[in-house]
Design an enzyme around this catalytic site. Structure first.
Site, short mmCIF file in Angstrom:
data_model
loop_
_atom_site.label_atom_id
_atom_site.label_comp_id
_atom_site.label_asym_id
_atom_site.label_seq_id
_atom_site.Cartn_x
_atom_site.Cartn_y
_atom_site.Cartn_z
N CYS A 156 32.13 40.73 38.75
CA CYS A 156 30.94 40.28 38.03
C CYS A 156 31.32 39.16 37.06
O CYS A 156 32.44 39.12 36.56
CB CYS A 156 30.24 41.36 37.22
SG CYS A 156 29.80 42.82 38.17
N ASN A 196 30.45 44.41 33.00
CA ASN A 196 31.40 44.32 34.11
C ASN A 196 32.32 45.52 33.94
O ASN A 196 33.03 45.60 32.93
CB ASN A 196 32.17 43.00 33.99
CG ASN A 196 33.29 42.88 35.00
OD1 ASN A 196 33.29 43.56 36.02
ND2 ASN A 196 34.24 42.00 34.72
N GLY A 197 32.29 46.46 34.87
CA GLY A 197 33.17 47.61 34.72
C GLY A 197 32.47 48.88 35.19
O GLY A 197 31.42 48.83 35.81
N LYS A 252 36.14 36.43 43.98
CA LYS A 252 37.40 35.74 43.68
C LYS A 252 38.42 36.62 42.96
O LYS A 252 39.59 36.62 43.31
CB LYS A 252 37.08 34.49 42.85
CG LYS A 252 38.27 33.64 42.54
CD LYS A 252 38.59 32.73 43.69
CE LYS A 252 39.80 31.86 43.43
NZ LYS A 252 40.46 31.49 44.70
N TRP A 284 28.74 41.70 41.41
CA TRP A 284 29.36 42.15 42.67
C TRP A 284 29.20 43.67 42.65
O TRP A 284 29.86 44.36 41.88
CB TRP A 284 30.83 41.75 42.69
CG TRP A 284 31.51 41.97 44.01
CD1 TRP A 284 31.49 41.16 45.10
CD2 TRP A 284 32.34 43.09 44.37
NE1 TRP A 284 32.25 41.69 46.11
CE2 TRP A 284 32.78 42.86 45.70
CE3 TRP A 284 32.75 44.25 43.71
CZ2 TRP A 284 33.61 43.75 46.37
CZ3 TRP A 284 33.58 45.14 44.40
CH2 TRP A 284 33.99 44.89 45.72
N GLU A 330 38.80 35.62 56.64
CA GLU A 330 37.88 35.66 55.50
C GLU A 330 36.84 34.57 55.56
O GLU A 330 35.74 34.75 55.03
CB GLU A 330 38.64 35.62 54.17
CG GLU A 330 39.40 34.37 53.89
CD GLU A 330 40.19 34.44 52.58
OE1 GLU A 330 39.77 35.12 51.65
OE2 GLU A 330 41.24 33.78 52.52
N ARG A 354 32.63 35.09 41.19
CA ARG A 354 33.04 36.45 40.81
C ARG A 354 32.15 37.52 41.43
O ARG A 354 32.46 38.71 41.38
CB ARG A 354 32.99 36.61 39.29
CG ARG A 354 33.95 35.71 38.56
CD ARG A 354 33.87 35.94 37.08
NE ARG A 354 34.40 37.23 36.71
CZ ARG A 354 35.68 37.48 36.46
NH1 ARG A 354 36.55 36.51 36.53
NH2 ARG A 354 36.08 38.68 36.12
N GLU A 357 49.20 33.94 56.64
CA GLU A 357 48.25 33.24 55.76
C GLU A 357 47.19 32.52 56.60
O GLU A 357 46.00 32.54 56.26
CB GLU A 357 49.02 32.27 54.85
CG GLU A 357 48.19 31.41 53.94
CD GLU A 357 47.31 32.17 52.95
OE1 GLU A 357 47.44 33.40 52.83
OE2 GLU A 357 46.46 31.51 52.32
N HIS A 406 57.35 43.35 71.58
CA HIS A 406 57.28 44.77 71.22
C HIS A 406 55.83 45.26 71.18
O HIS A 406 55.55 46.30 70.59
CB HIS A 406 57.97 44.99 69.87
CG HIS A 406 59.40 44.56 69.90
ND1 HIS A 406 60.38 45.29 70.54
CD2 HIS A 406 60.01 43.45 69.42
CE1 HIS A 406 61.53 44.65 70.43
NE2 HIS A 406 61.33 43.52 69.76
N LYS A 424 43.18 33.35 56.30
CA LYS A 424 42.16 32.32 56.00
C LYS A 424 41.06 32.38 57.06
O LYS A 424 39.88 32.26 56.75
CB LYS A 424 42.77 30.91 55.99
CG LYS A 424 43.63 30.58 54.81
CD LYS A 424 42.86 30.26 53.54
CE LYS A 424 42.82 31.42 52.60
NZ LYS A 424 43.97 31.76 51.81
C1 F6R Z 1 42.69 34.99 50.02
C2 F6R Z 1 42.62 35.31 48.62
C3 F6R Z 1 43.05 36.66 48.18
C4 F6R Z 1 43.85 36.58 46.88
C5 F6R Z 1 44.18 37.99 46.37
C6 F6R Z 1 45.02 37.96 45.11
O1 F6R Z 1 42.29 33.68 50.27
O2 F6R Z 1 42.20 34.52 47.82
O3 F6R Z 1 43.78 37.32 49.17
O4 F6R Z 1 45.01 35.85 47.11
O5 F6R Z 1 43.00 38.67 46.12
O6 F6R Z 1 44.36 37.29 44.08
P1 F6R Z 1 45.13 36.82 42.79
O7 F6R Z 1 46.09 35.76 43.21
O8 F6R Z 1 44.06 36.29 41.88
O9 F6R Z 1 45.83 38.02 42.24
#
Ligand code: F6R
Length: 640
Positions: free
Chosen positions: A27, A126-127, A635, A100, A516, A52, A509, A532, A513
């Protein structure tokens, strides 16, 4: 700065870690008091915080002795439409929220702010208030009518009651906070306290923006960066009272609180799209600068590393006998790559572990273990819990973080900031590259301090690292065929990614990407693992991206992956090969060949990841997905 606000700061106790062992949803929260139209300031702030959470949004303003509020399920745009249809009166004090959802469906009733029955008090939160059921039944017994399924609503009712006896909103907030269990950031206004906004924080982010005749509260400085770059980081269990002329910070017990003032070193333009369609595109393009900025000031004229901010004394670093890296998601992939560099350059055993798994398996930690916590946001709850666990066992924690003033660096023994600037797109790009740079710096610094690398070797590695920004720029200039390829694959269901050595985390990675952003089935494998099991997945025309190590240096790795490419191609895979310039051995087996500049093996992830970011972004766009705000994500993951 302290002249302008009348707080004086006294020490508050060390964070109460037990309270931190709670769930906290994401949030975004904004509060404003000053001379401007509060609604404009709050909505602009919420736009910057929508990353957020984007399940619902709401605002409340104080105007002419009364309180007016609006809230709407869905993205902020829905709330803006509502406000255009039914405008609120103009006021100069206001609060806002973007949600959120965790408890209660993302509908209008559960959206914040929540009001008391008289409609005088509004609260955003938020919480999770863990004892809300008990508080709710207490309130219902006293005749309060609660209208939502949220835990937040109890706070507005309790605050209204407390204010009627205390006659002071900050004191009322302190009284309420002392009754709450859980983790929370709360921001509130009361129609009977014009020109006042109060906030409270326990284990959830809340920063103060200090302006001239105006002050701000927000979950993240991005919300007020257009107005001020002076900020105050609040401590644990603190209440802040915001007025036009000043800010007062106290503990929940009413004692003056200890806070840290700081200046934000980026400006509003850094949080704008700057002509790009998406923040993600802008952030991908910013990577050469982000990489260069992360190196800036950390290399002296003789090519030696100067990491003054690593406040862990050299003699302690020399005694370390194990390194454990904890992180989540993309940051975890950076940590996987760091392990290769750390062990190779320092010969100290290094483990990398998902932060969410770490403390549950009773890891072996002691004062000679260095724990490195990697986090862009500095608020990821899993990583925070892992570092708290490590510190409880006596280990030192070094944070690698992009967000000044966030909880993870604050609770670590030292921090190395990545200078990526604000990362707004939910999918991490430039933060990843800068996390890698910071990890390489730490690895080389350890090599320097412990003497496992000669000075001239460090100088030469640092020079190679310094060249990377240019090479990333070069990769970005050659991405059109990658975009074209991505568009051509938009109707596929699955893409696989293979790599070896540091190419393996790059493959993971690339897959993350794509999952998501494009919502496709994407998996990364260590190429050696193919036989394997995963090779059974290969079928006709299945796109498989292969990250090929340099043929120079560790050529055995290269030869093995060339065999892997042949094996999958023989079974019908469509091979998309990422290989360095001049590597002709792979060309005959590549259906699509993506060239990257030649780099030392350990540094290759810095250039090899870039085409995968571009690929995922373009595929998501071609599939009509929201690139900056993928479904179900937010995020900062402040839930465990
Ligand atoms: C993927 C992504 C997430 C963050 C993860 C850790 O694109 O953004 O996997 O990398 O949630 O977030 P931080 O780095 O903020 O701890």
């Amino acid at each position: 700065m302290s002249q302008r606000h009348r707080a004086s700061w006294a020490r508050v106790p060390v964070p109460d870690c037990s309270a931190g062992r709670k769930l906290t949803p994401m949030c975004g929260i904004v509060g404003y008091v000053g001379g401007q139209n509060a609604l404009d300031v709050v909505i602009a702030g919420l736009k910057r915080l929508e990353y957020r959470g984007y399940d619902s949004a709401g605002v409340a303003v104080l105007a002419d002795g009364s309180l007016a509020a609006a809230k709407k399920a869905g993205k902020l745009a829905n709330l803006e439409k509502e406000l255009a249809d039914r405008p609120l009166p103009t006021g100069t004090t206001g609060i806002g929220h973007t949600r959120w959802a965790t408890h209660g469906a993302p509908n209008d009733a559960n959206a914040h702010p929540h009001l008391d029955n008289a409609g005088r008090v509004a609260v955003v939160h938020n919480g999770i208030i863990e004892n809300f059921a008990e508080l709710r039944s207490e309130l219902t017994d006293r005749g309060h009518e609660l209208l939502s399924e949220t835990d937040t609503e109890v706070v507005s009712h309790l605050l209204a009651e407390a204010y009627s006896s205390a006659g002071d909103l900050a004191e009322a907030m302190r009284q309420v906070c002392r009754r709450l269990e859980g983790a929370f950031t709360l921001v509130a206004v009361d129609a009977d306290a014009p020109d006042v906004v109060v906030g409270a924080r326990r284990n959830s982010p809340l920063v103060v923006g200090v302006g001239d005749g105006e002050n701000f509260l927000a979950s993240d400085v991005a919300a007020f960066i257009a107005h001020t770059r002076d900020a105050i980081e609040l401590g644990q269990d603190q209440v802040v009272e915001l007025r036009r002329e000043g800010v007062t910070v106290t503990g929940f017990d009413g004692e003056l609180g200890d806070v840290r003032e700081y200046h934000i070193d980026w400006d509003a333009s850094a949080a704008e799209k700057a002509g790009y369609d998406y923040f993600m595109l802008k952030e991908i393009a910013e990577q050469p600068k982000a990489v260069a900025d992360t190196l800036l000031g950390r290399i002296d004229a003789n090519g030696r590393l100067v990491l003054d901010e690593v406040r862990i004394p050299a003699y302690v670093l020399r005694e370390i006998d194990k390194i454990v890296i904890v992180a989540c998601g993309t940051a975890f992939h950076a940590g996987m790559i760091a392990k290769y560099a750390i062990e190779h350059w320092t010969r100290v055993p290094c483990e990398i572990e998902l932060a969410s798994e770490f403390r549950y398996r009773d890891p072996i930690l002691d004062p000679r273990t260095l724990v490195i916590a990697i986090s862009q946001s500095g608020e990821t709850m899993d990583t925070l819990m892992a570092l708290r666990h490590a510190r409880e066992q006596g280990s030192r924690v070094l944070a690698i973080c992009n967000t000044n003033g966030s909880t993870i660096p604050r609770e670590s023994d030292a921090v190395l900031y990545t200078h990526a600037g604000p990362e707004v797109a939910v999918a991490s790009t430039k933060a990843f590259l800068t996390q890698l740079v910071a990890c390489y710096l730490v690895a080389l610094y350890l090599g320097q301090v412990r003497g496992t690398k000669w000075g001239d070797e460090i100088v030469s590695l640092v020079r190679e690292l310094s060249d990377i920004a240019k090479q990333v720029e070069q990769v970005l200039g050659t991405m059109e065929p990658v975009r074209e390829l991505a568009r051509s694959l938009k109707d596929k269901n699955t893409v696989l990614f293979l790599g070896r050595h540091v190419g393996y985390p790059v493959a993971l990675e690339g897959a993350l990407k794509l999952k998501e952003l494009a919502y496709m089935h994407a998996e990364g494998f260590a190429a050696g693992e193919l036989k394997h099991g995963p090779i059974a997945l290969i079928e006709d025309d299945l796109p498989v991206v292969v990250v090929v190590p340099s043929p120079r240096g560790r050529s055995v790795l290269h030869d093995k992956i060339v065999s892997n490419i042949q094996e999958i191609r023989a079974r019908g895979a469509r091979t998309i090969v990422i290989a360095e310039e001049g590597d002709e051995a792979v060309a005959p087996y590549a259906d699509h060949l993506i060239r990257i500049p030649a780099t030392p093996t350990l540094l290759q992830p810095l250039v090899a990841t870039v085409p995968l970011q571009v690929f995922a972004c373009e595929l998501a766009t071609a599939r009509g997905n929201e690139v900056d705000q993928p479904r179900n994500l937010a995020k900062s993951v402040t839930v465990e």
